[in-house]
Design a protein around this motif. Structure first.
Motif, mmCIF file in Angstrom:
data_model
loop_
_atom_site.group_PDB
_atom_site.id
_atom_site.type_symbol
_atom_site.label_atom_id
_atom_site.label_comp_id
_atom_site.label_asym_id
_atom_site.label_seq_id
_atom_site.Cartn_x
_atom_site.Cartn_y
_atom_site.Cartn_z
ATOM 1 N N TYR A 145 0.824 -1.217 0.000
ATOM 2 C CA TYR A 145 0.000 0.000 0.000
ATOM 3 C C TYR A 145 0.857 1.265 0.000
ATOM 4 O O TYR A 145 0.665 2.149 -0.827
ATOM 5 N N SER A 146 1.814 1.326 0.902
ATOM 6 C CA SER A 146 2.656 2.532 0.971
ATOM 7 C C SER A 146 3.818 2.471 -0.009
ATOM 8 O O SER A 146 4.403 3.506 -0.336
ATOM 9 N N LYS A 147 4.175 1.275 -0.446
ATOM 10 C CA LYS A 147 5.372 1.068 -1.284
ATOM 11 C C LYS A 147 6.638 1.542 -0.563
ATOM 12 O O LYS A 147 7.640 1.881 -1.191
ATOM 13 N N PHE A 148 6.559 1.620 0.752
ATOM 14 C CA PHE A 148 7.674 2.096 1.580
ATOM 15 C C PHE A 148 8.102 0.930 2.466
ATOM 16 O O PHE A 148 7.377 0.534 3.379
ATOM 17 N N SER A 149 9.250 0.361 2.135
ATOM 18 C CA SER A 149 9.719 -0.840 2.829
ATOM 19 C C SER A 149 10.741 -0.487 3.896
ATOM 20 O O SER A 149 11.672 0.289 3.642
ATOM 21 N N VAL A 150 10.565 -1.064 5.053
ATOM 22 C CA VAL A 150 11.495 -0.823 6.162
ATOM 23 C C VAL A 150 11.988 -2.176 6.672
ATOM 24 O O VAL A 150 11.206 -3.131 6.782
ATOM 25 N N GLY A 151 13.280 -2.222 6.968
ATOM 26 C CA GLY A 151 13.857 -3.435 7.547
ATOM 27 C C GLY A 151 14.557 -3.097 8.855
ATOM 28 O O GLY A 151 15.134 -2.008 8.992
ATOM 29 N N ASN A 157 10.366 -6.598 9.489
ATOM 30 C CA ASN A 157 10.064 -5.666 8.406
ATOM 31 C C ASN A 157 8.600 -5.253 8.521
ATOM 32 O O ASN A 157 7.831 -5.879 9.247
ATOM 33 N N ASN A 158 8.244 -4.173 7.834
ATOM 34 C CA ASN A 158 6.861 -3.716 7.986
ATOM 35 C C ASN A 158 5.893 -4.664 7.296
ATOM 36 O O ASN A 158 6.170 -5.211 6.222
ATOM 37 N N GLN A 159 4.767 -4.859 7.951
ATOM 38 C CA GLN A 159 3.724 -5.772 7.492
ATOM 39 C C GLN A 159 2.436 -4.970 7.391
ATOM 40 O O GLN A 159 1.839 -4.615 8.410
ATOM 41 N N GLU A 160 2.060 -4.633 6.171
ATOM 42 C CA GLU A 160 0.882 -3.781 5.984
ATOM 43 C C GLU A 160 -0.387 -4.614 5.868
ATOM 44 O O GLU A 160 -0.353 -5.849 5.784
ATOM 45 N N ASN A 161 -1.511 -3.902 5.883
ATOM 46 C CA ASN A 161 -2.809 -4.573 5.892
ATOM 47 C C ASN A 161 -3.794 -3.713 5.113
ATOM 48 O O ASN A 161 -3.732 -2.473 5.178
ATOM 49 N N VAL A 204 16.118 7.551 7.970
ATOM 50 C CA VAL A 204 14.723 7.410 8.405
ATOM 51 C C VAL A 204 14.725 6.850 9.828
ATOM 52 O O VAL A 204 14.993 5.669 10.058
ATOM 53 N N GLY A 205 14.410 7.713 10.770
ATOM 54 C CA GLY A 205 14.365 7.291 12.172
ATOM 55 C C GLY A 205 13.068 6.567 12.473
ATOM 56 O O GLY A 205 12.081 6.702 11.739
ATOM 57 N N PRO A 206 13.041 5.802 13.558
ATOM 58 C CA PRO A 206 11.813 5.099 13.941
ATOM 59 C C PRO A 206 10.690 6.065 14.301
ATOM 60 O O PRO A 206 10.944 7.139 14.852
ATOM 61 N N CYS A 207 9.457 5.685 13.988
ATOM 62 C CA CYS A 207 8.304 6.542 14.294
ATOM 63 C C CYS A 207 8.113 6.648 15.812
ATOM 64 O O CYS A 207 8.722 5.903 16.583
ATOM 65 N N GLY A 208 7.259 7.543 16.220
ATOM 66 C CA GLY A 208 7.051 7.782 17.645
ATOM 67 C C GLY A 208 6.565 6.557 18.404
ATOM 68 O O GLY A 208 7.048 6.255 19.501
ATOM 69 N N ALA A 209 5.623 5.825 17.802
ATOM 70 C CA ALA A 209 5.101 4.629 18.479
ATOM 71 C C ALA A 209 6.204 3.581 18.626
ATOM 72 O O ALA A 209 6.295 2.898 19.652
ATOM 73 N N CYS A 210 7.050 3.447 17.613
ATOM 74 C CA CYS A 210 8.164 2.496 17.711
ATOM 75 C C CYS A 210 9.159 2.946 18.770
ATOM 76 O O CYS A 210 9.702 2.114 19.512
ATOM 77 N N ARG A 211 9.413 4.240 18.864
ATOM 78 C CA ARG A 211 10.340 4.723 19.901
ATOM 79 C C ARG A 211 9.837 4.328 21.279
ATOM 80 O O ARG A 211 10.595 3.887 22.139
ATOM 81 N N MET A 237 1.847 -3.155 10.732
ATOM 82 C CA MET A 237 2.839 -2.932 11.792
ATOM 83 C C MET A 237 4.196 -2.545 11.215
ATOM 84 O O MET A 237 4.573 -2.991 10.138
ATOM 85 N N CYS A 238 4.909 -1.701 11.962
ATOM 86 C CA CYS A 238 6.242 -1.234 11.567
ATOM 87 C C CYS A 238 7.302 -2.330 11.757
ATOM 88 O O CYS A 238 7.160 -3.201 12.625
ATOM 89 N N ALA A 239 8.374 -2.178 11.009
ATOM 90 C CA ALA A 239 9.491 -3.130 11.060
ATOM 91 C C ALA A 239 10.106 -3.229 12.457
ATOM 92 O O ALA A 239 10.421 -4.331 12.922
ATOM 93 N N GLU A 240 10.271 -2.086 13.091
ATOM 94 C CA GLU A 240 10.971 -2.074 14.384
ATOM 95 C C GLU A 240 10.206 -2.855 15.444
ATOM 96 O O GLU A 240 10.787 -3.574 16.251
ATOM 97 N N ARG A 241 8.877 -2.695 15.431
ATOM 98 C CA ARG A 241 8.094 -3.410 16.443
ATOM 99 C C ARG A 241 7.982 -4.893 16.110
ATOM 100 O O ARG A 241 7.967 -5.731 17.008
HETATM 101 N N1 THU Z 1 7.171 2.234 8.944
HETATM 102 C C1 THU Z 1 8.020 1.417 9.625
HETATM 103 O O1 THU Z 1 8.078 0.211 9.366
HETATM 104 N N2 THU Z 1 8.780 1.967 10.593
HETATM 105 C C2 THU Z 1 8.749 3.280 10.965
HETATM 106 O O2 THU Z 1 9.374 3.658 11.933
HETATM 107 C C3 THU Z 1 8.002 4.232 10.157
HETATM 108 C C4 THU Z 1 7.035 3.654 9.192
HETATM 109 C C5 THU Z 1 6.312 1.642 7.925
HETATM 110 C C6 THU Z 1 4.847 1.616 8.291
HETATM 111 C C7 THU Z 1 4.194 1.577 6.930
HETATM 112 O O3 THU Z 1 4.094 0.224 6.517
HETATM 113 C C8 THU Z 1 5.166 2.310 6.026
HETATM 114 O O4 THU Z 1 6.392 2.371 6.725
HETATM 115 C C9 THU Z 1 4.732 3.708 5.666
HETATM 116 O O5 THU Z 1 4.431 4.459 6.790
#
Ligand code: THU
Length: 160
Positions: A41-47, A61-65, A109-116, A72-76
């Motif tokens: 969906y986002s085409k934005f991959s995080v590992g 890694n991020n698992q979208e829905n 790209v730093g971790p998002c607030g919820a991941c922090r 869920m984000c990769a970090e969590r």
């Molecule tokens: N995402 C992460 O995996 N980690 C972050 O810290 C920021 C965002 C993912 C969530 C979503 O699948 C995509 O990046 C776009 O927000």
């Protein structure tokens, strides 16, 4: 009344090749994880790659829905996997890499607030800081010595 100043500590590397070998190795694992992200969906991959004290490397890694907030984000994904499999083993270091199908991500790209907040729980639990390295697809890598550098005034269970 008093004003205080909070400073944060970070080291900026020009690129992955400037990293110490153990940091570079972990970032390469984060890239491996990133390539397996499920981000249609986002085409934005995080590992994310976590190095544990026992030498284990835990990937996430991020698992979208289709129901977006259920993703869920990769970090969590990584930190909860580590918590589930090795609850008593300390985390030494976390590496994060992000890549977009829409543009070249050339800033860290730093971790998002919820991941922090989620990561902070585990640093507090182990009573020992762990290092965090993060980057985009190419370019600079940021390294911080602790979650505290990314999340001052954090909430933890000492308040409960
Ligand atoms: N995402 C992460 O995996 N980690 C972050 O810290 C920021 C965002 C993912 C969530 C979503 O699948 C995509 O990046 C776009 O927000």
């Amino acid at each position: 009344m008093k004003n205080i100043e909070i400073t944060t500590t970070a080291t900026i590397f020009k690129g992955i090749s400037e990293l110490a070998s153990e940091d570079k190795m972990l970032m390469e694992q984060a890239i491996v994880a990133r390539e397996k992200a499920y981000a249609p969906y986002s085409k934005f991959s995080v590992g994310a790659a976590l190095l544990l004290e026992n030498g284990e490397i835990i990937l996430g890694n991020n698992q979208e829905n289709a129901a977006y907030p259920s993703g869920m984000c990769a970090e969590r994904v990584a930190i909860w996997n580590a918590g589930a499999r090795f609850p008593e083993v300390k985390i030494i270091r976390l590496a994060i890499s992000a890549k977009s199908e829409n543009s070249i991500v050339d800033t860290p790209v730093g971790p998002c607030g919820a991941c922090r907040q989620s990561l902070s729980e585990y640093e507090f639990k182990q009573q020992q800081p762990f290092e965090i390295l993060f980057m985009g697809e190419v370019g600079e890598v940021v390294k911080v010595p602790s979650l505290q550098s990314l999340l001052p005034f954090s909430f933890d269970n000492s308040y409960l």
